[in-house]
Scaffold this active site. Sequence first.
Site: not given
Length: 346
Positions: A23, A50, A142
């Site tokens: 990310s 992401h 995540d």
Amino acid sequence: MAQGHDPKGNGEPQRDLVVIGASAGGIEPLRTLVAGLPADFPAAVLVVMHMRAGGTSALSMILDRAGRLPAVSASDGMPLEPGRIYVGRPDHHLLADPDRLVLSKGPTENGHRPAVNALFRSAAVSAGPRTVGVVLSGALDDGALGLRDIADRGGTTVVQDPHDALYSGMPASALRLVTADHVVPAAAIADVLVKVVGQVVELQDAAEPSPSMVLEDKIARDGMRPVRRRTGNHDVALEFSCPDCNGTLAEVEPDSGAYRCRVGHAWSQDALLTAQDDELRRALWIALRSLDEKGALARKMVSQALDRGQDALRERFGEIRRESESAAEVLRQFLLSIEDTTESAS
């Protein structure tokens, strides 16, 4: 690749699927990793980062230029081939089947689609111990639950050293849940992958995916609508509201720290806490705006009452104005203080 790519030709299943999640701050470690992989790398590489749902991504072009392996934007049904990099697309989960890719519009997870957890979980279900999971720089958590799924099925786990990551949230969260096989700086990850990929694995020794892992994977693939979870003879309590749809969230398994709503949106505890903090902050700013507007309206009504000689109304509206302005100032100072605290923490 259903039984594992076999570069040595001995008929034994090998580690041949690498899944990577990143990310914020993830572009540079991804480029470094890809640059270090050889042209004959005997595994398929799936990458999720992401990205905004309505945006476009140049990540596949960046990675294609970064190293010797061809990198492409993933398409649904695309066959999995060793020595190729497949990059997730905006607003789609990238999932692994035994021999092909799946692009899904399943529910968001931690507010993301594509989500790292969804990719990792699908690899754990479809490839089990043939999987190598890699967590790179990123905020929040995540990938942590998905990396645990890979570990539970006997796969290899690799985490960028949090001290080496521009954003340490994802690596640190992964390490809180998983005792990773390798914790190394980004510059060393390619060497680790070259060593572990191609190793023989014993499929018969691998634990079967848990029912909850299979269910979560199914939801990510086709949006199955879970209604209530049961543990033994008892329903799992519905405790929290989903930040995506305001529906009720249920914990997937007791003490798992993973939640889904009836629609299927998935949240981890850390991401849910952050989302609730954001929601509270938005609500407080709305309250401040309402107080400011109430004070301004009362000020206007004081002026009107004064012009009309209505002393009682002037006093009443004046009191409302003073209360609104006082409350607004207290709330404004509180909001500014927590904004400063948030900026300092980041």
